[in-house]
Design a protein around this motif. Structure first.
Motif: not given
Length: 339
Positions: A171-172, A177-179, A193-197, A237-245
């Motif tokens: 999650g970005d 990001l603060l994690a 960091a797992m991010s595409r942006n 750290v999981e910072a999204v809240g979806t099944q995939q994340s």
């Protein structure tokens, strides 16, 4: 006074409402110096949670203007930072380190406004030494501490980030990001960091990320394992809240490792086989921000961390509807509102 109301999904307005008043003797009324839009506010905005005529906002800094008769630790004129969770900070659960689950607690609401009522003021608010800071960047960082910094910090703590550890963050958004910032500050040796942006990747690196993984799902898990000798990260750290994340976070964690989940869960269901077979520790939920606030404030005032960098858009309160659009469309990481 002016306040932000979500009338329905996608329908946010700033309108005139009654100024809040003391209801319980443990209440305080705060005049907001700054508030902001949270990633969790996008769930009702997108129609996933109830949004009908909802007073918005739960992150805040400001000046106390009135207190109830039972309030003893804050007084009118104090500049305060508060947790997004209400707590008395005296019950057994608070004493054990989880004021976010206080037996007399709840959640703050209505801070995207000019004034807000804060219940359990003694246990929820922290008085700023020296009063309101003059530096707007320090003010922004203190605002971040009321939720997203504290939440990212809890994610890293729950994942047992620390010296010698490799930490992956799924999650970005502002919390993710603060994690990353938290993991680095807690001494992690490597932070993925797992991010595409590209914009968020740049801030992730500024906060301490050593590696960027753009892949998601099983491909993302494989990439993290490639970076960790096939083992997976010690901490995720999981910072999204979806099944995939969530599945991505568990998959990227090595056996015996720790997953700290702080993304607001929506539709997450974990099969027993996954939990049994991976042998990872899971810990998370609403962040006990009040537990961390004194330490986080000290780090901010000492210039050790600058979490306010997540605010890439600062606008007047009256423009809050545009702020929601900007975050929904991922044109902004996090929007700061100035009443």
């Amino acid at each position: 006074m002016r306040a932000t109301i979500m009338r329905a999904p996608g329908d946010v307005v700033v309108t005139e409402v009654d100024r809040p008043e003391i209801i319980e003797p443990t209440d305080a009324i705060i005049e907001l110096a700054a508030a902001c839009i949270c990633g969790s506010d996008l769930w009702p905005y997108r129609g996933y949670d109830k949004a009908e005529n909802r007073a918005m906002g739960h992150e805040y800094v400001g000046t106390v203007v009135e207190v109830g008769s039972a309030v003893t630790t804050v007084k009118p004129g104090d500049f305060v930072v508060g947790s997004f969770c209400i707590s008395d900070n005296t019950c057994e659960i608070c004493d054990s380190g989880y004021p976010s689950r206080c037996v007399n607690g709840g959640f703050v609401s209505g801070t995207q406004a000019e004034f807000v009522r804060i219940p359990q003021a003694d246990g929820t608010l922290v008085v700023m030494p020296g009063g309101r800071p003059e530096d707007p960047d320090v003010l922004a960082s203190l605002l971040a501490a009321s939720d997203v910094l504290g939440t990212g910090w809890f994610g890293a703590v729950a994942a047992e980030a620390g010296p010698g550890k490799t930490v992956a963050v799924v999650g970005d958004g502002a919390v993710g990001l603060l994690a990353i910032l938290a993991a680095k500050e807690l001494g992690a040796e490597r932070v993925i960091a797992m991010s595409r942006n590209p914009q968020r990747q740049a801030l992730a690196k500024e906060f301490g990320a050593t590696d960027i993984v753009e892949e998601r799902g099983e491909e993302g898990v494989s990439r993290v394992k490639d970076l960790t000798n096939g083992l997976g990260a010690h901490s995720v750290v999981e910072a999204v809240g979806t099944q995939q994340s969530m599945e991505q976070a568990i998959g990227a964690c090595r056996p015996g490792g720790h997953v700290g989940f702080v993304g607001v869960s929506h539709g997450v269901s974990l099969p027993g086989g996954l939990l049994f077979g991976t042998e990872v520790h899971l810990h998370g939920g609403p962040a006990p921000v009040r537990r961390f606030l004194p330490d986080l404030i000290d780090r901010i005032l000492a210039g050790k961390i600058n979490p306010g960098r997540v605010f890439d858009q600062r606008i007047p309160l009256d423009e809050a509807p545009e702020g929601y659009k900007a975050m929904d469309e991922r044109r902004a990481i996090k929007v700061l509102l100035e009443p």
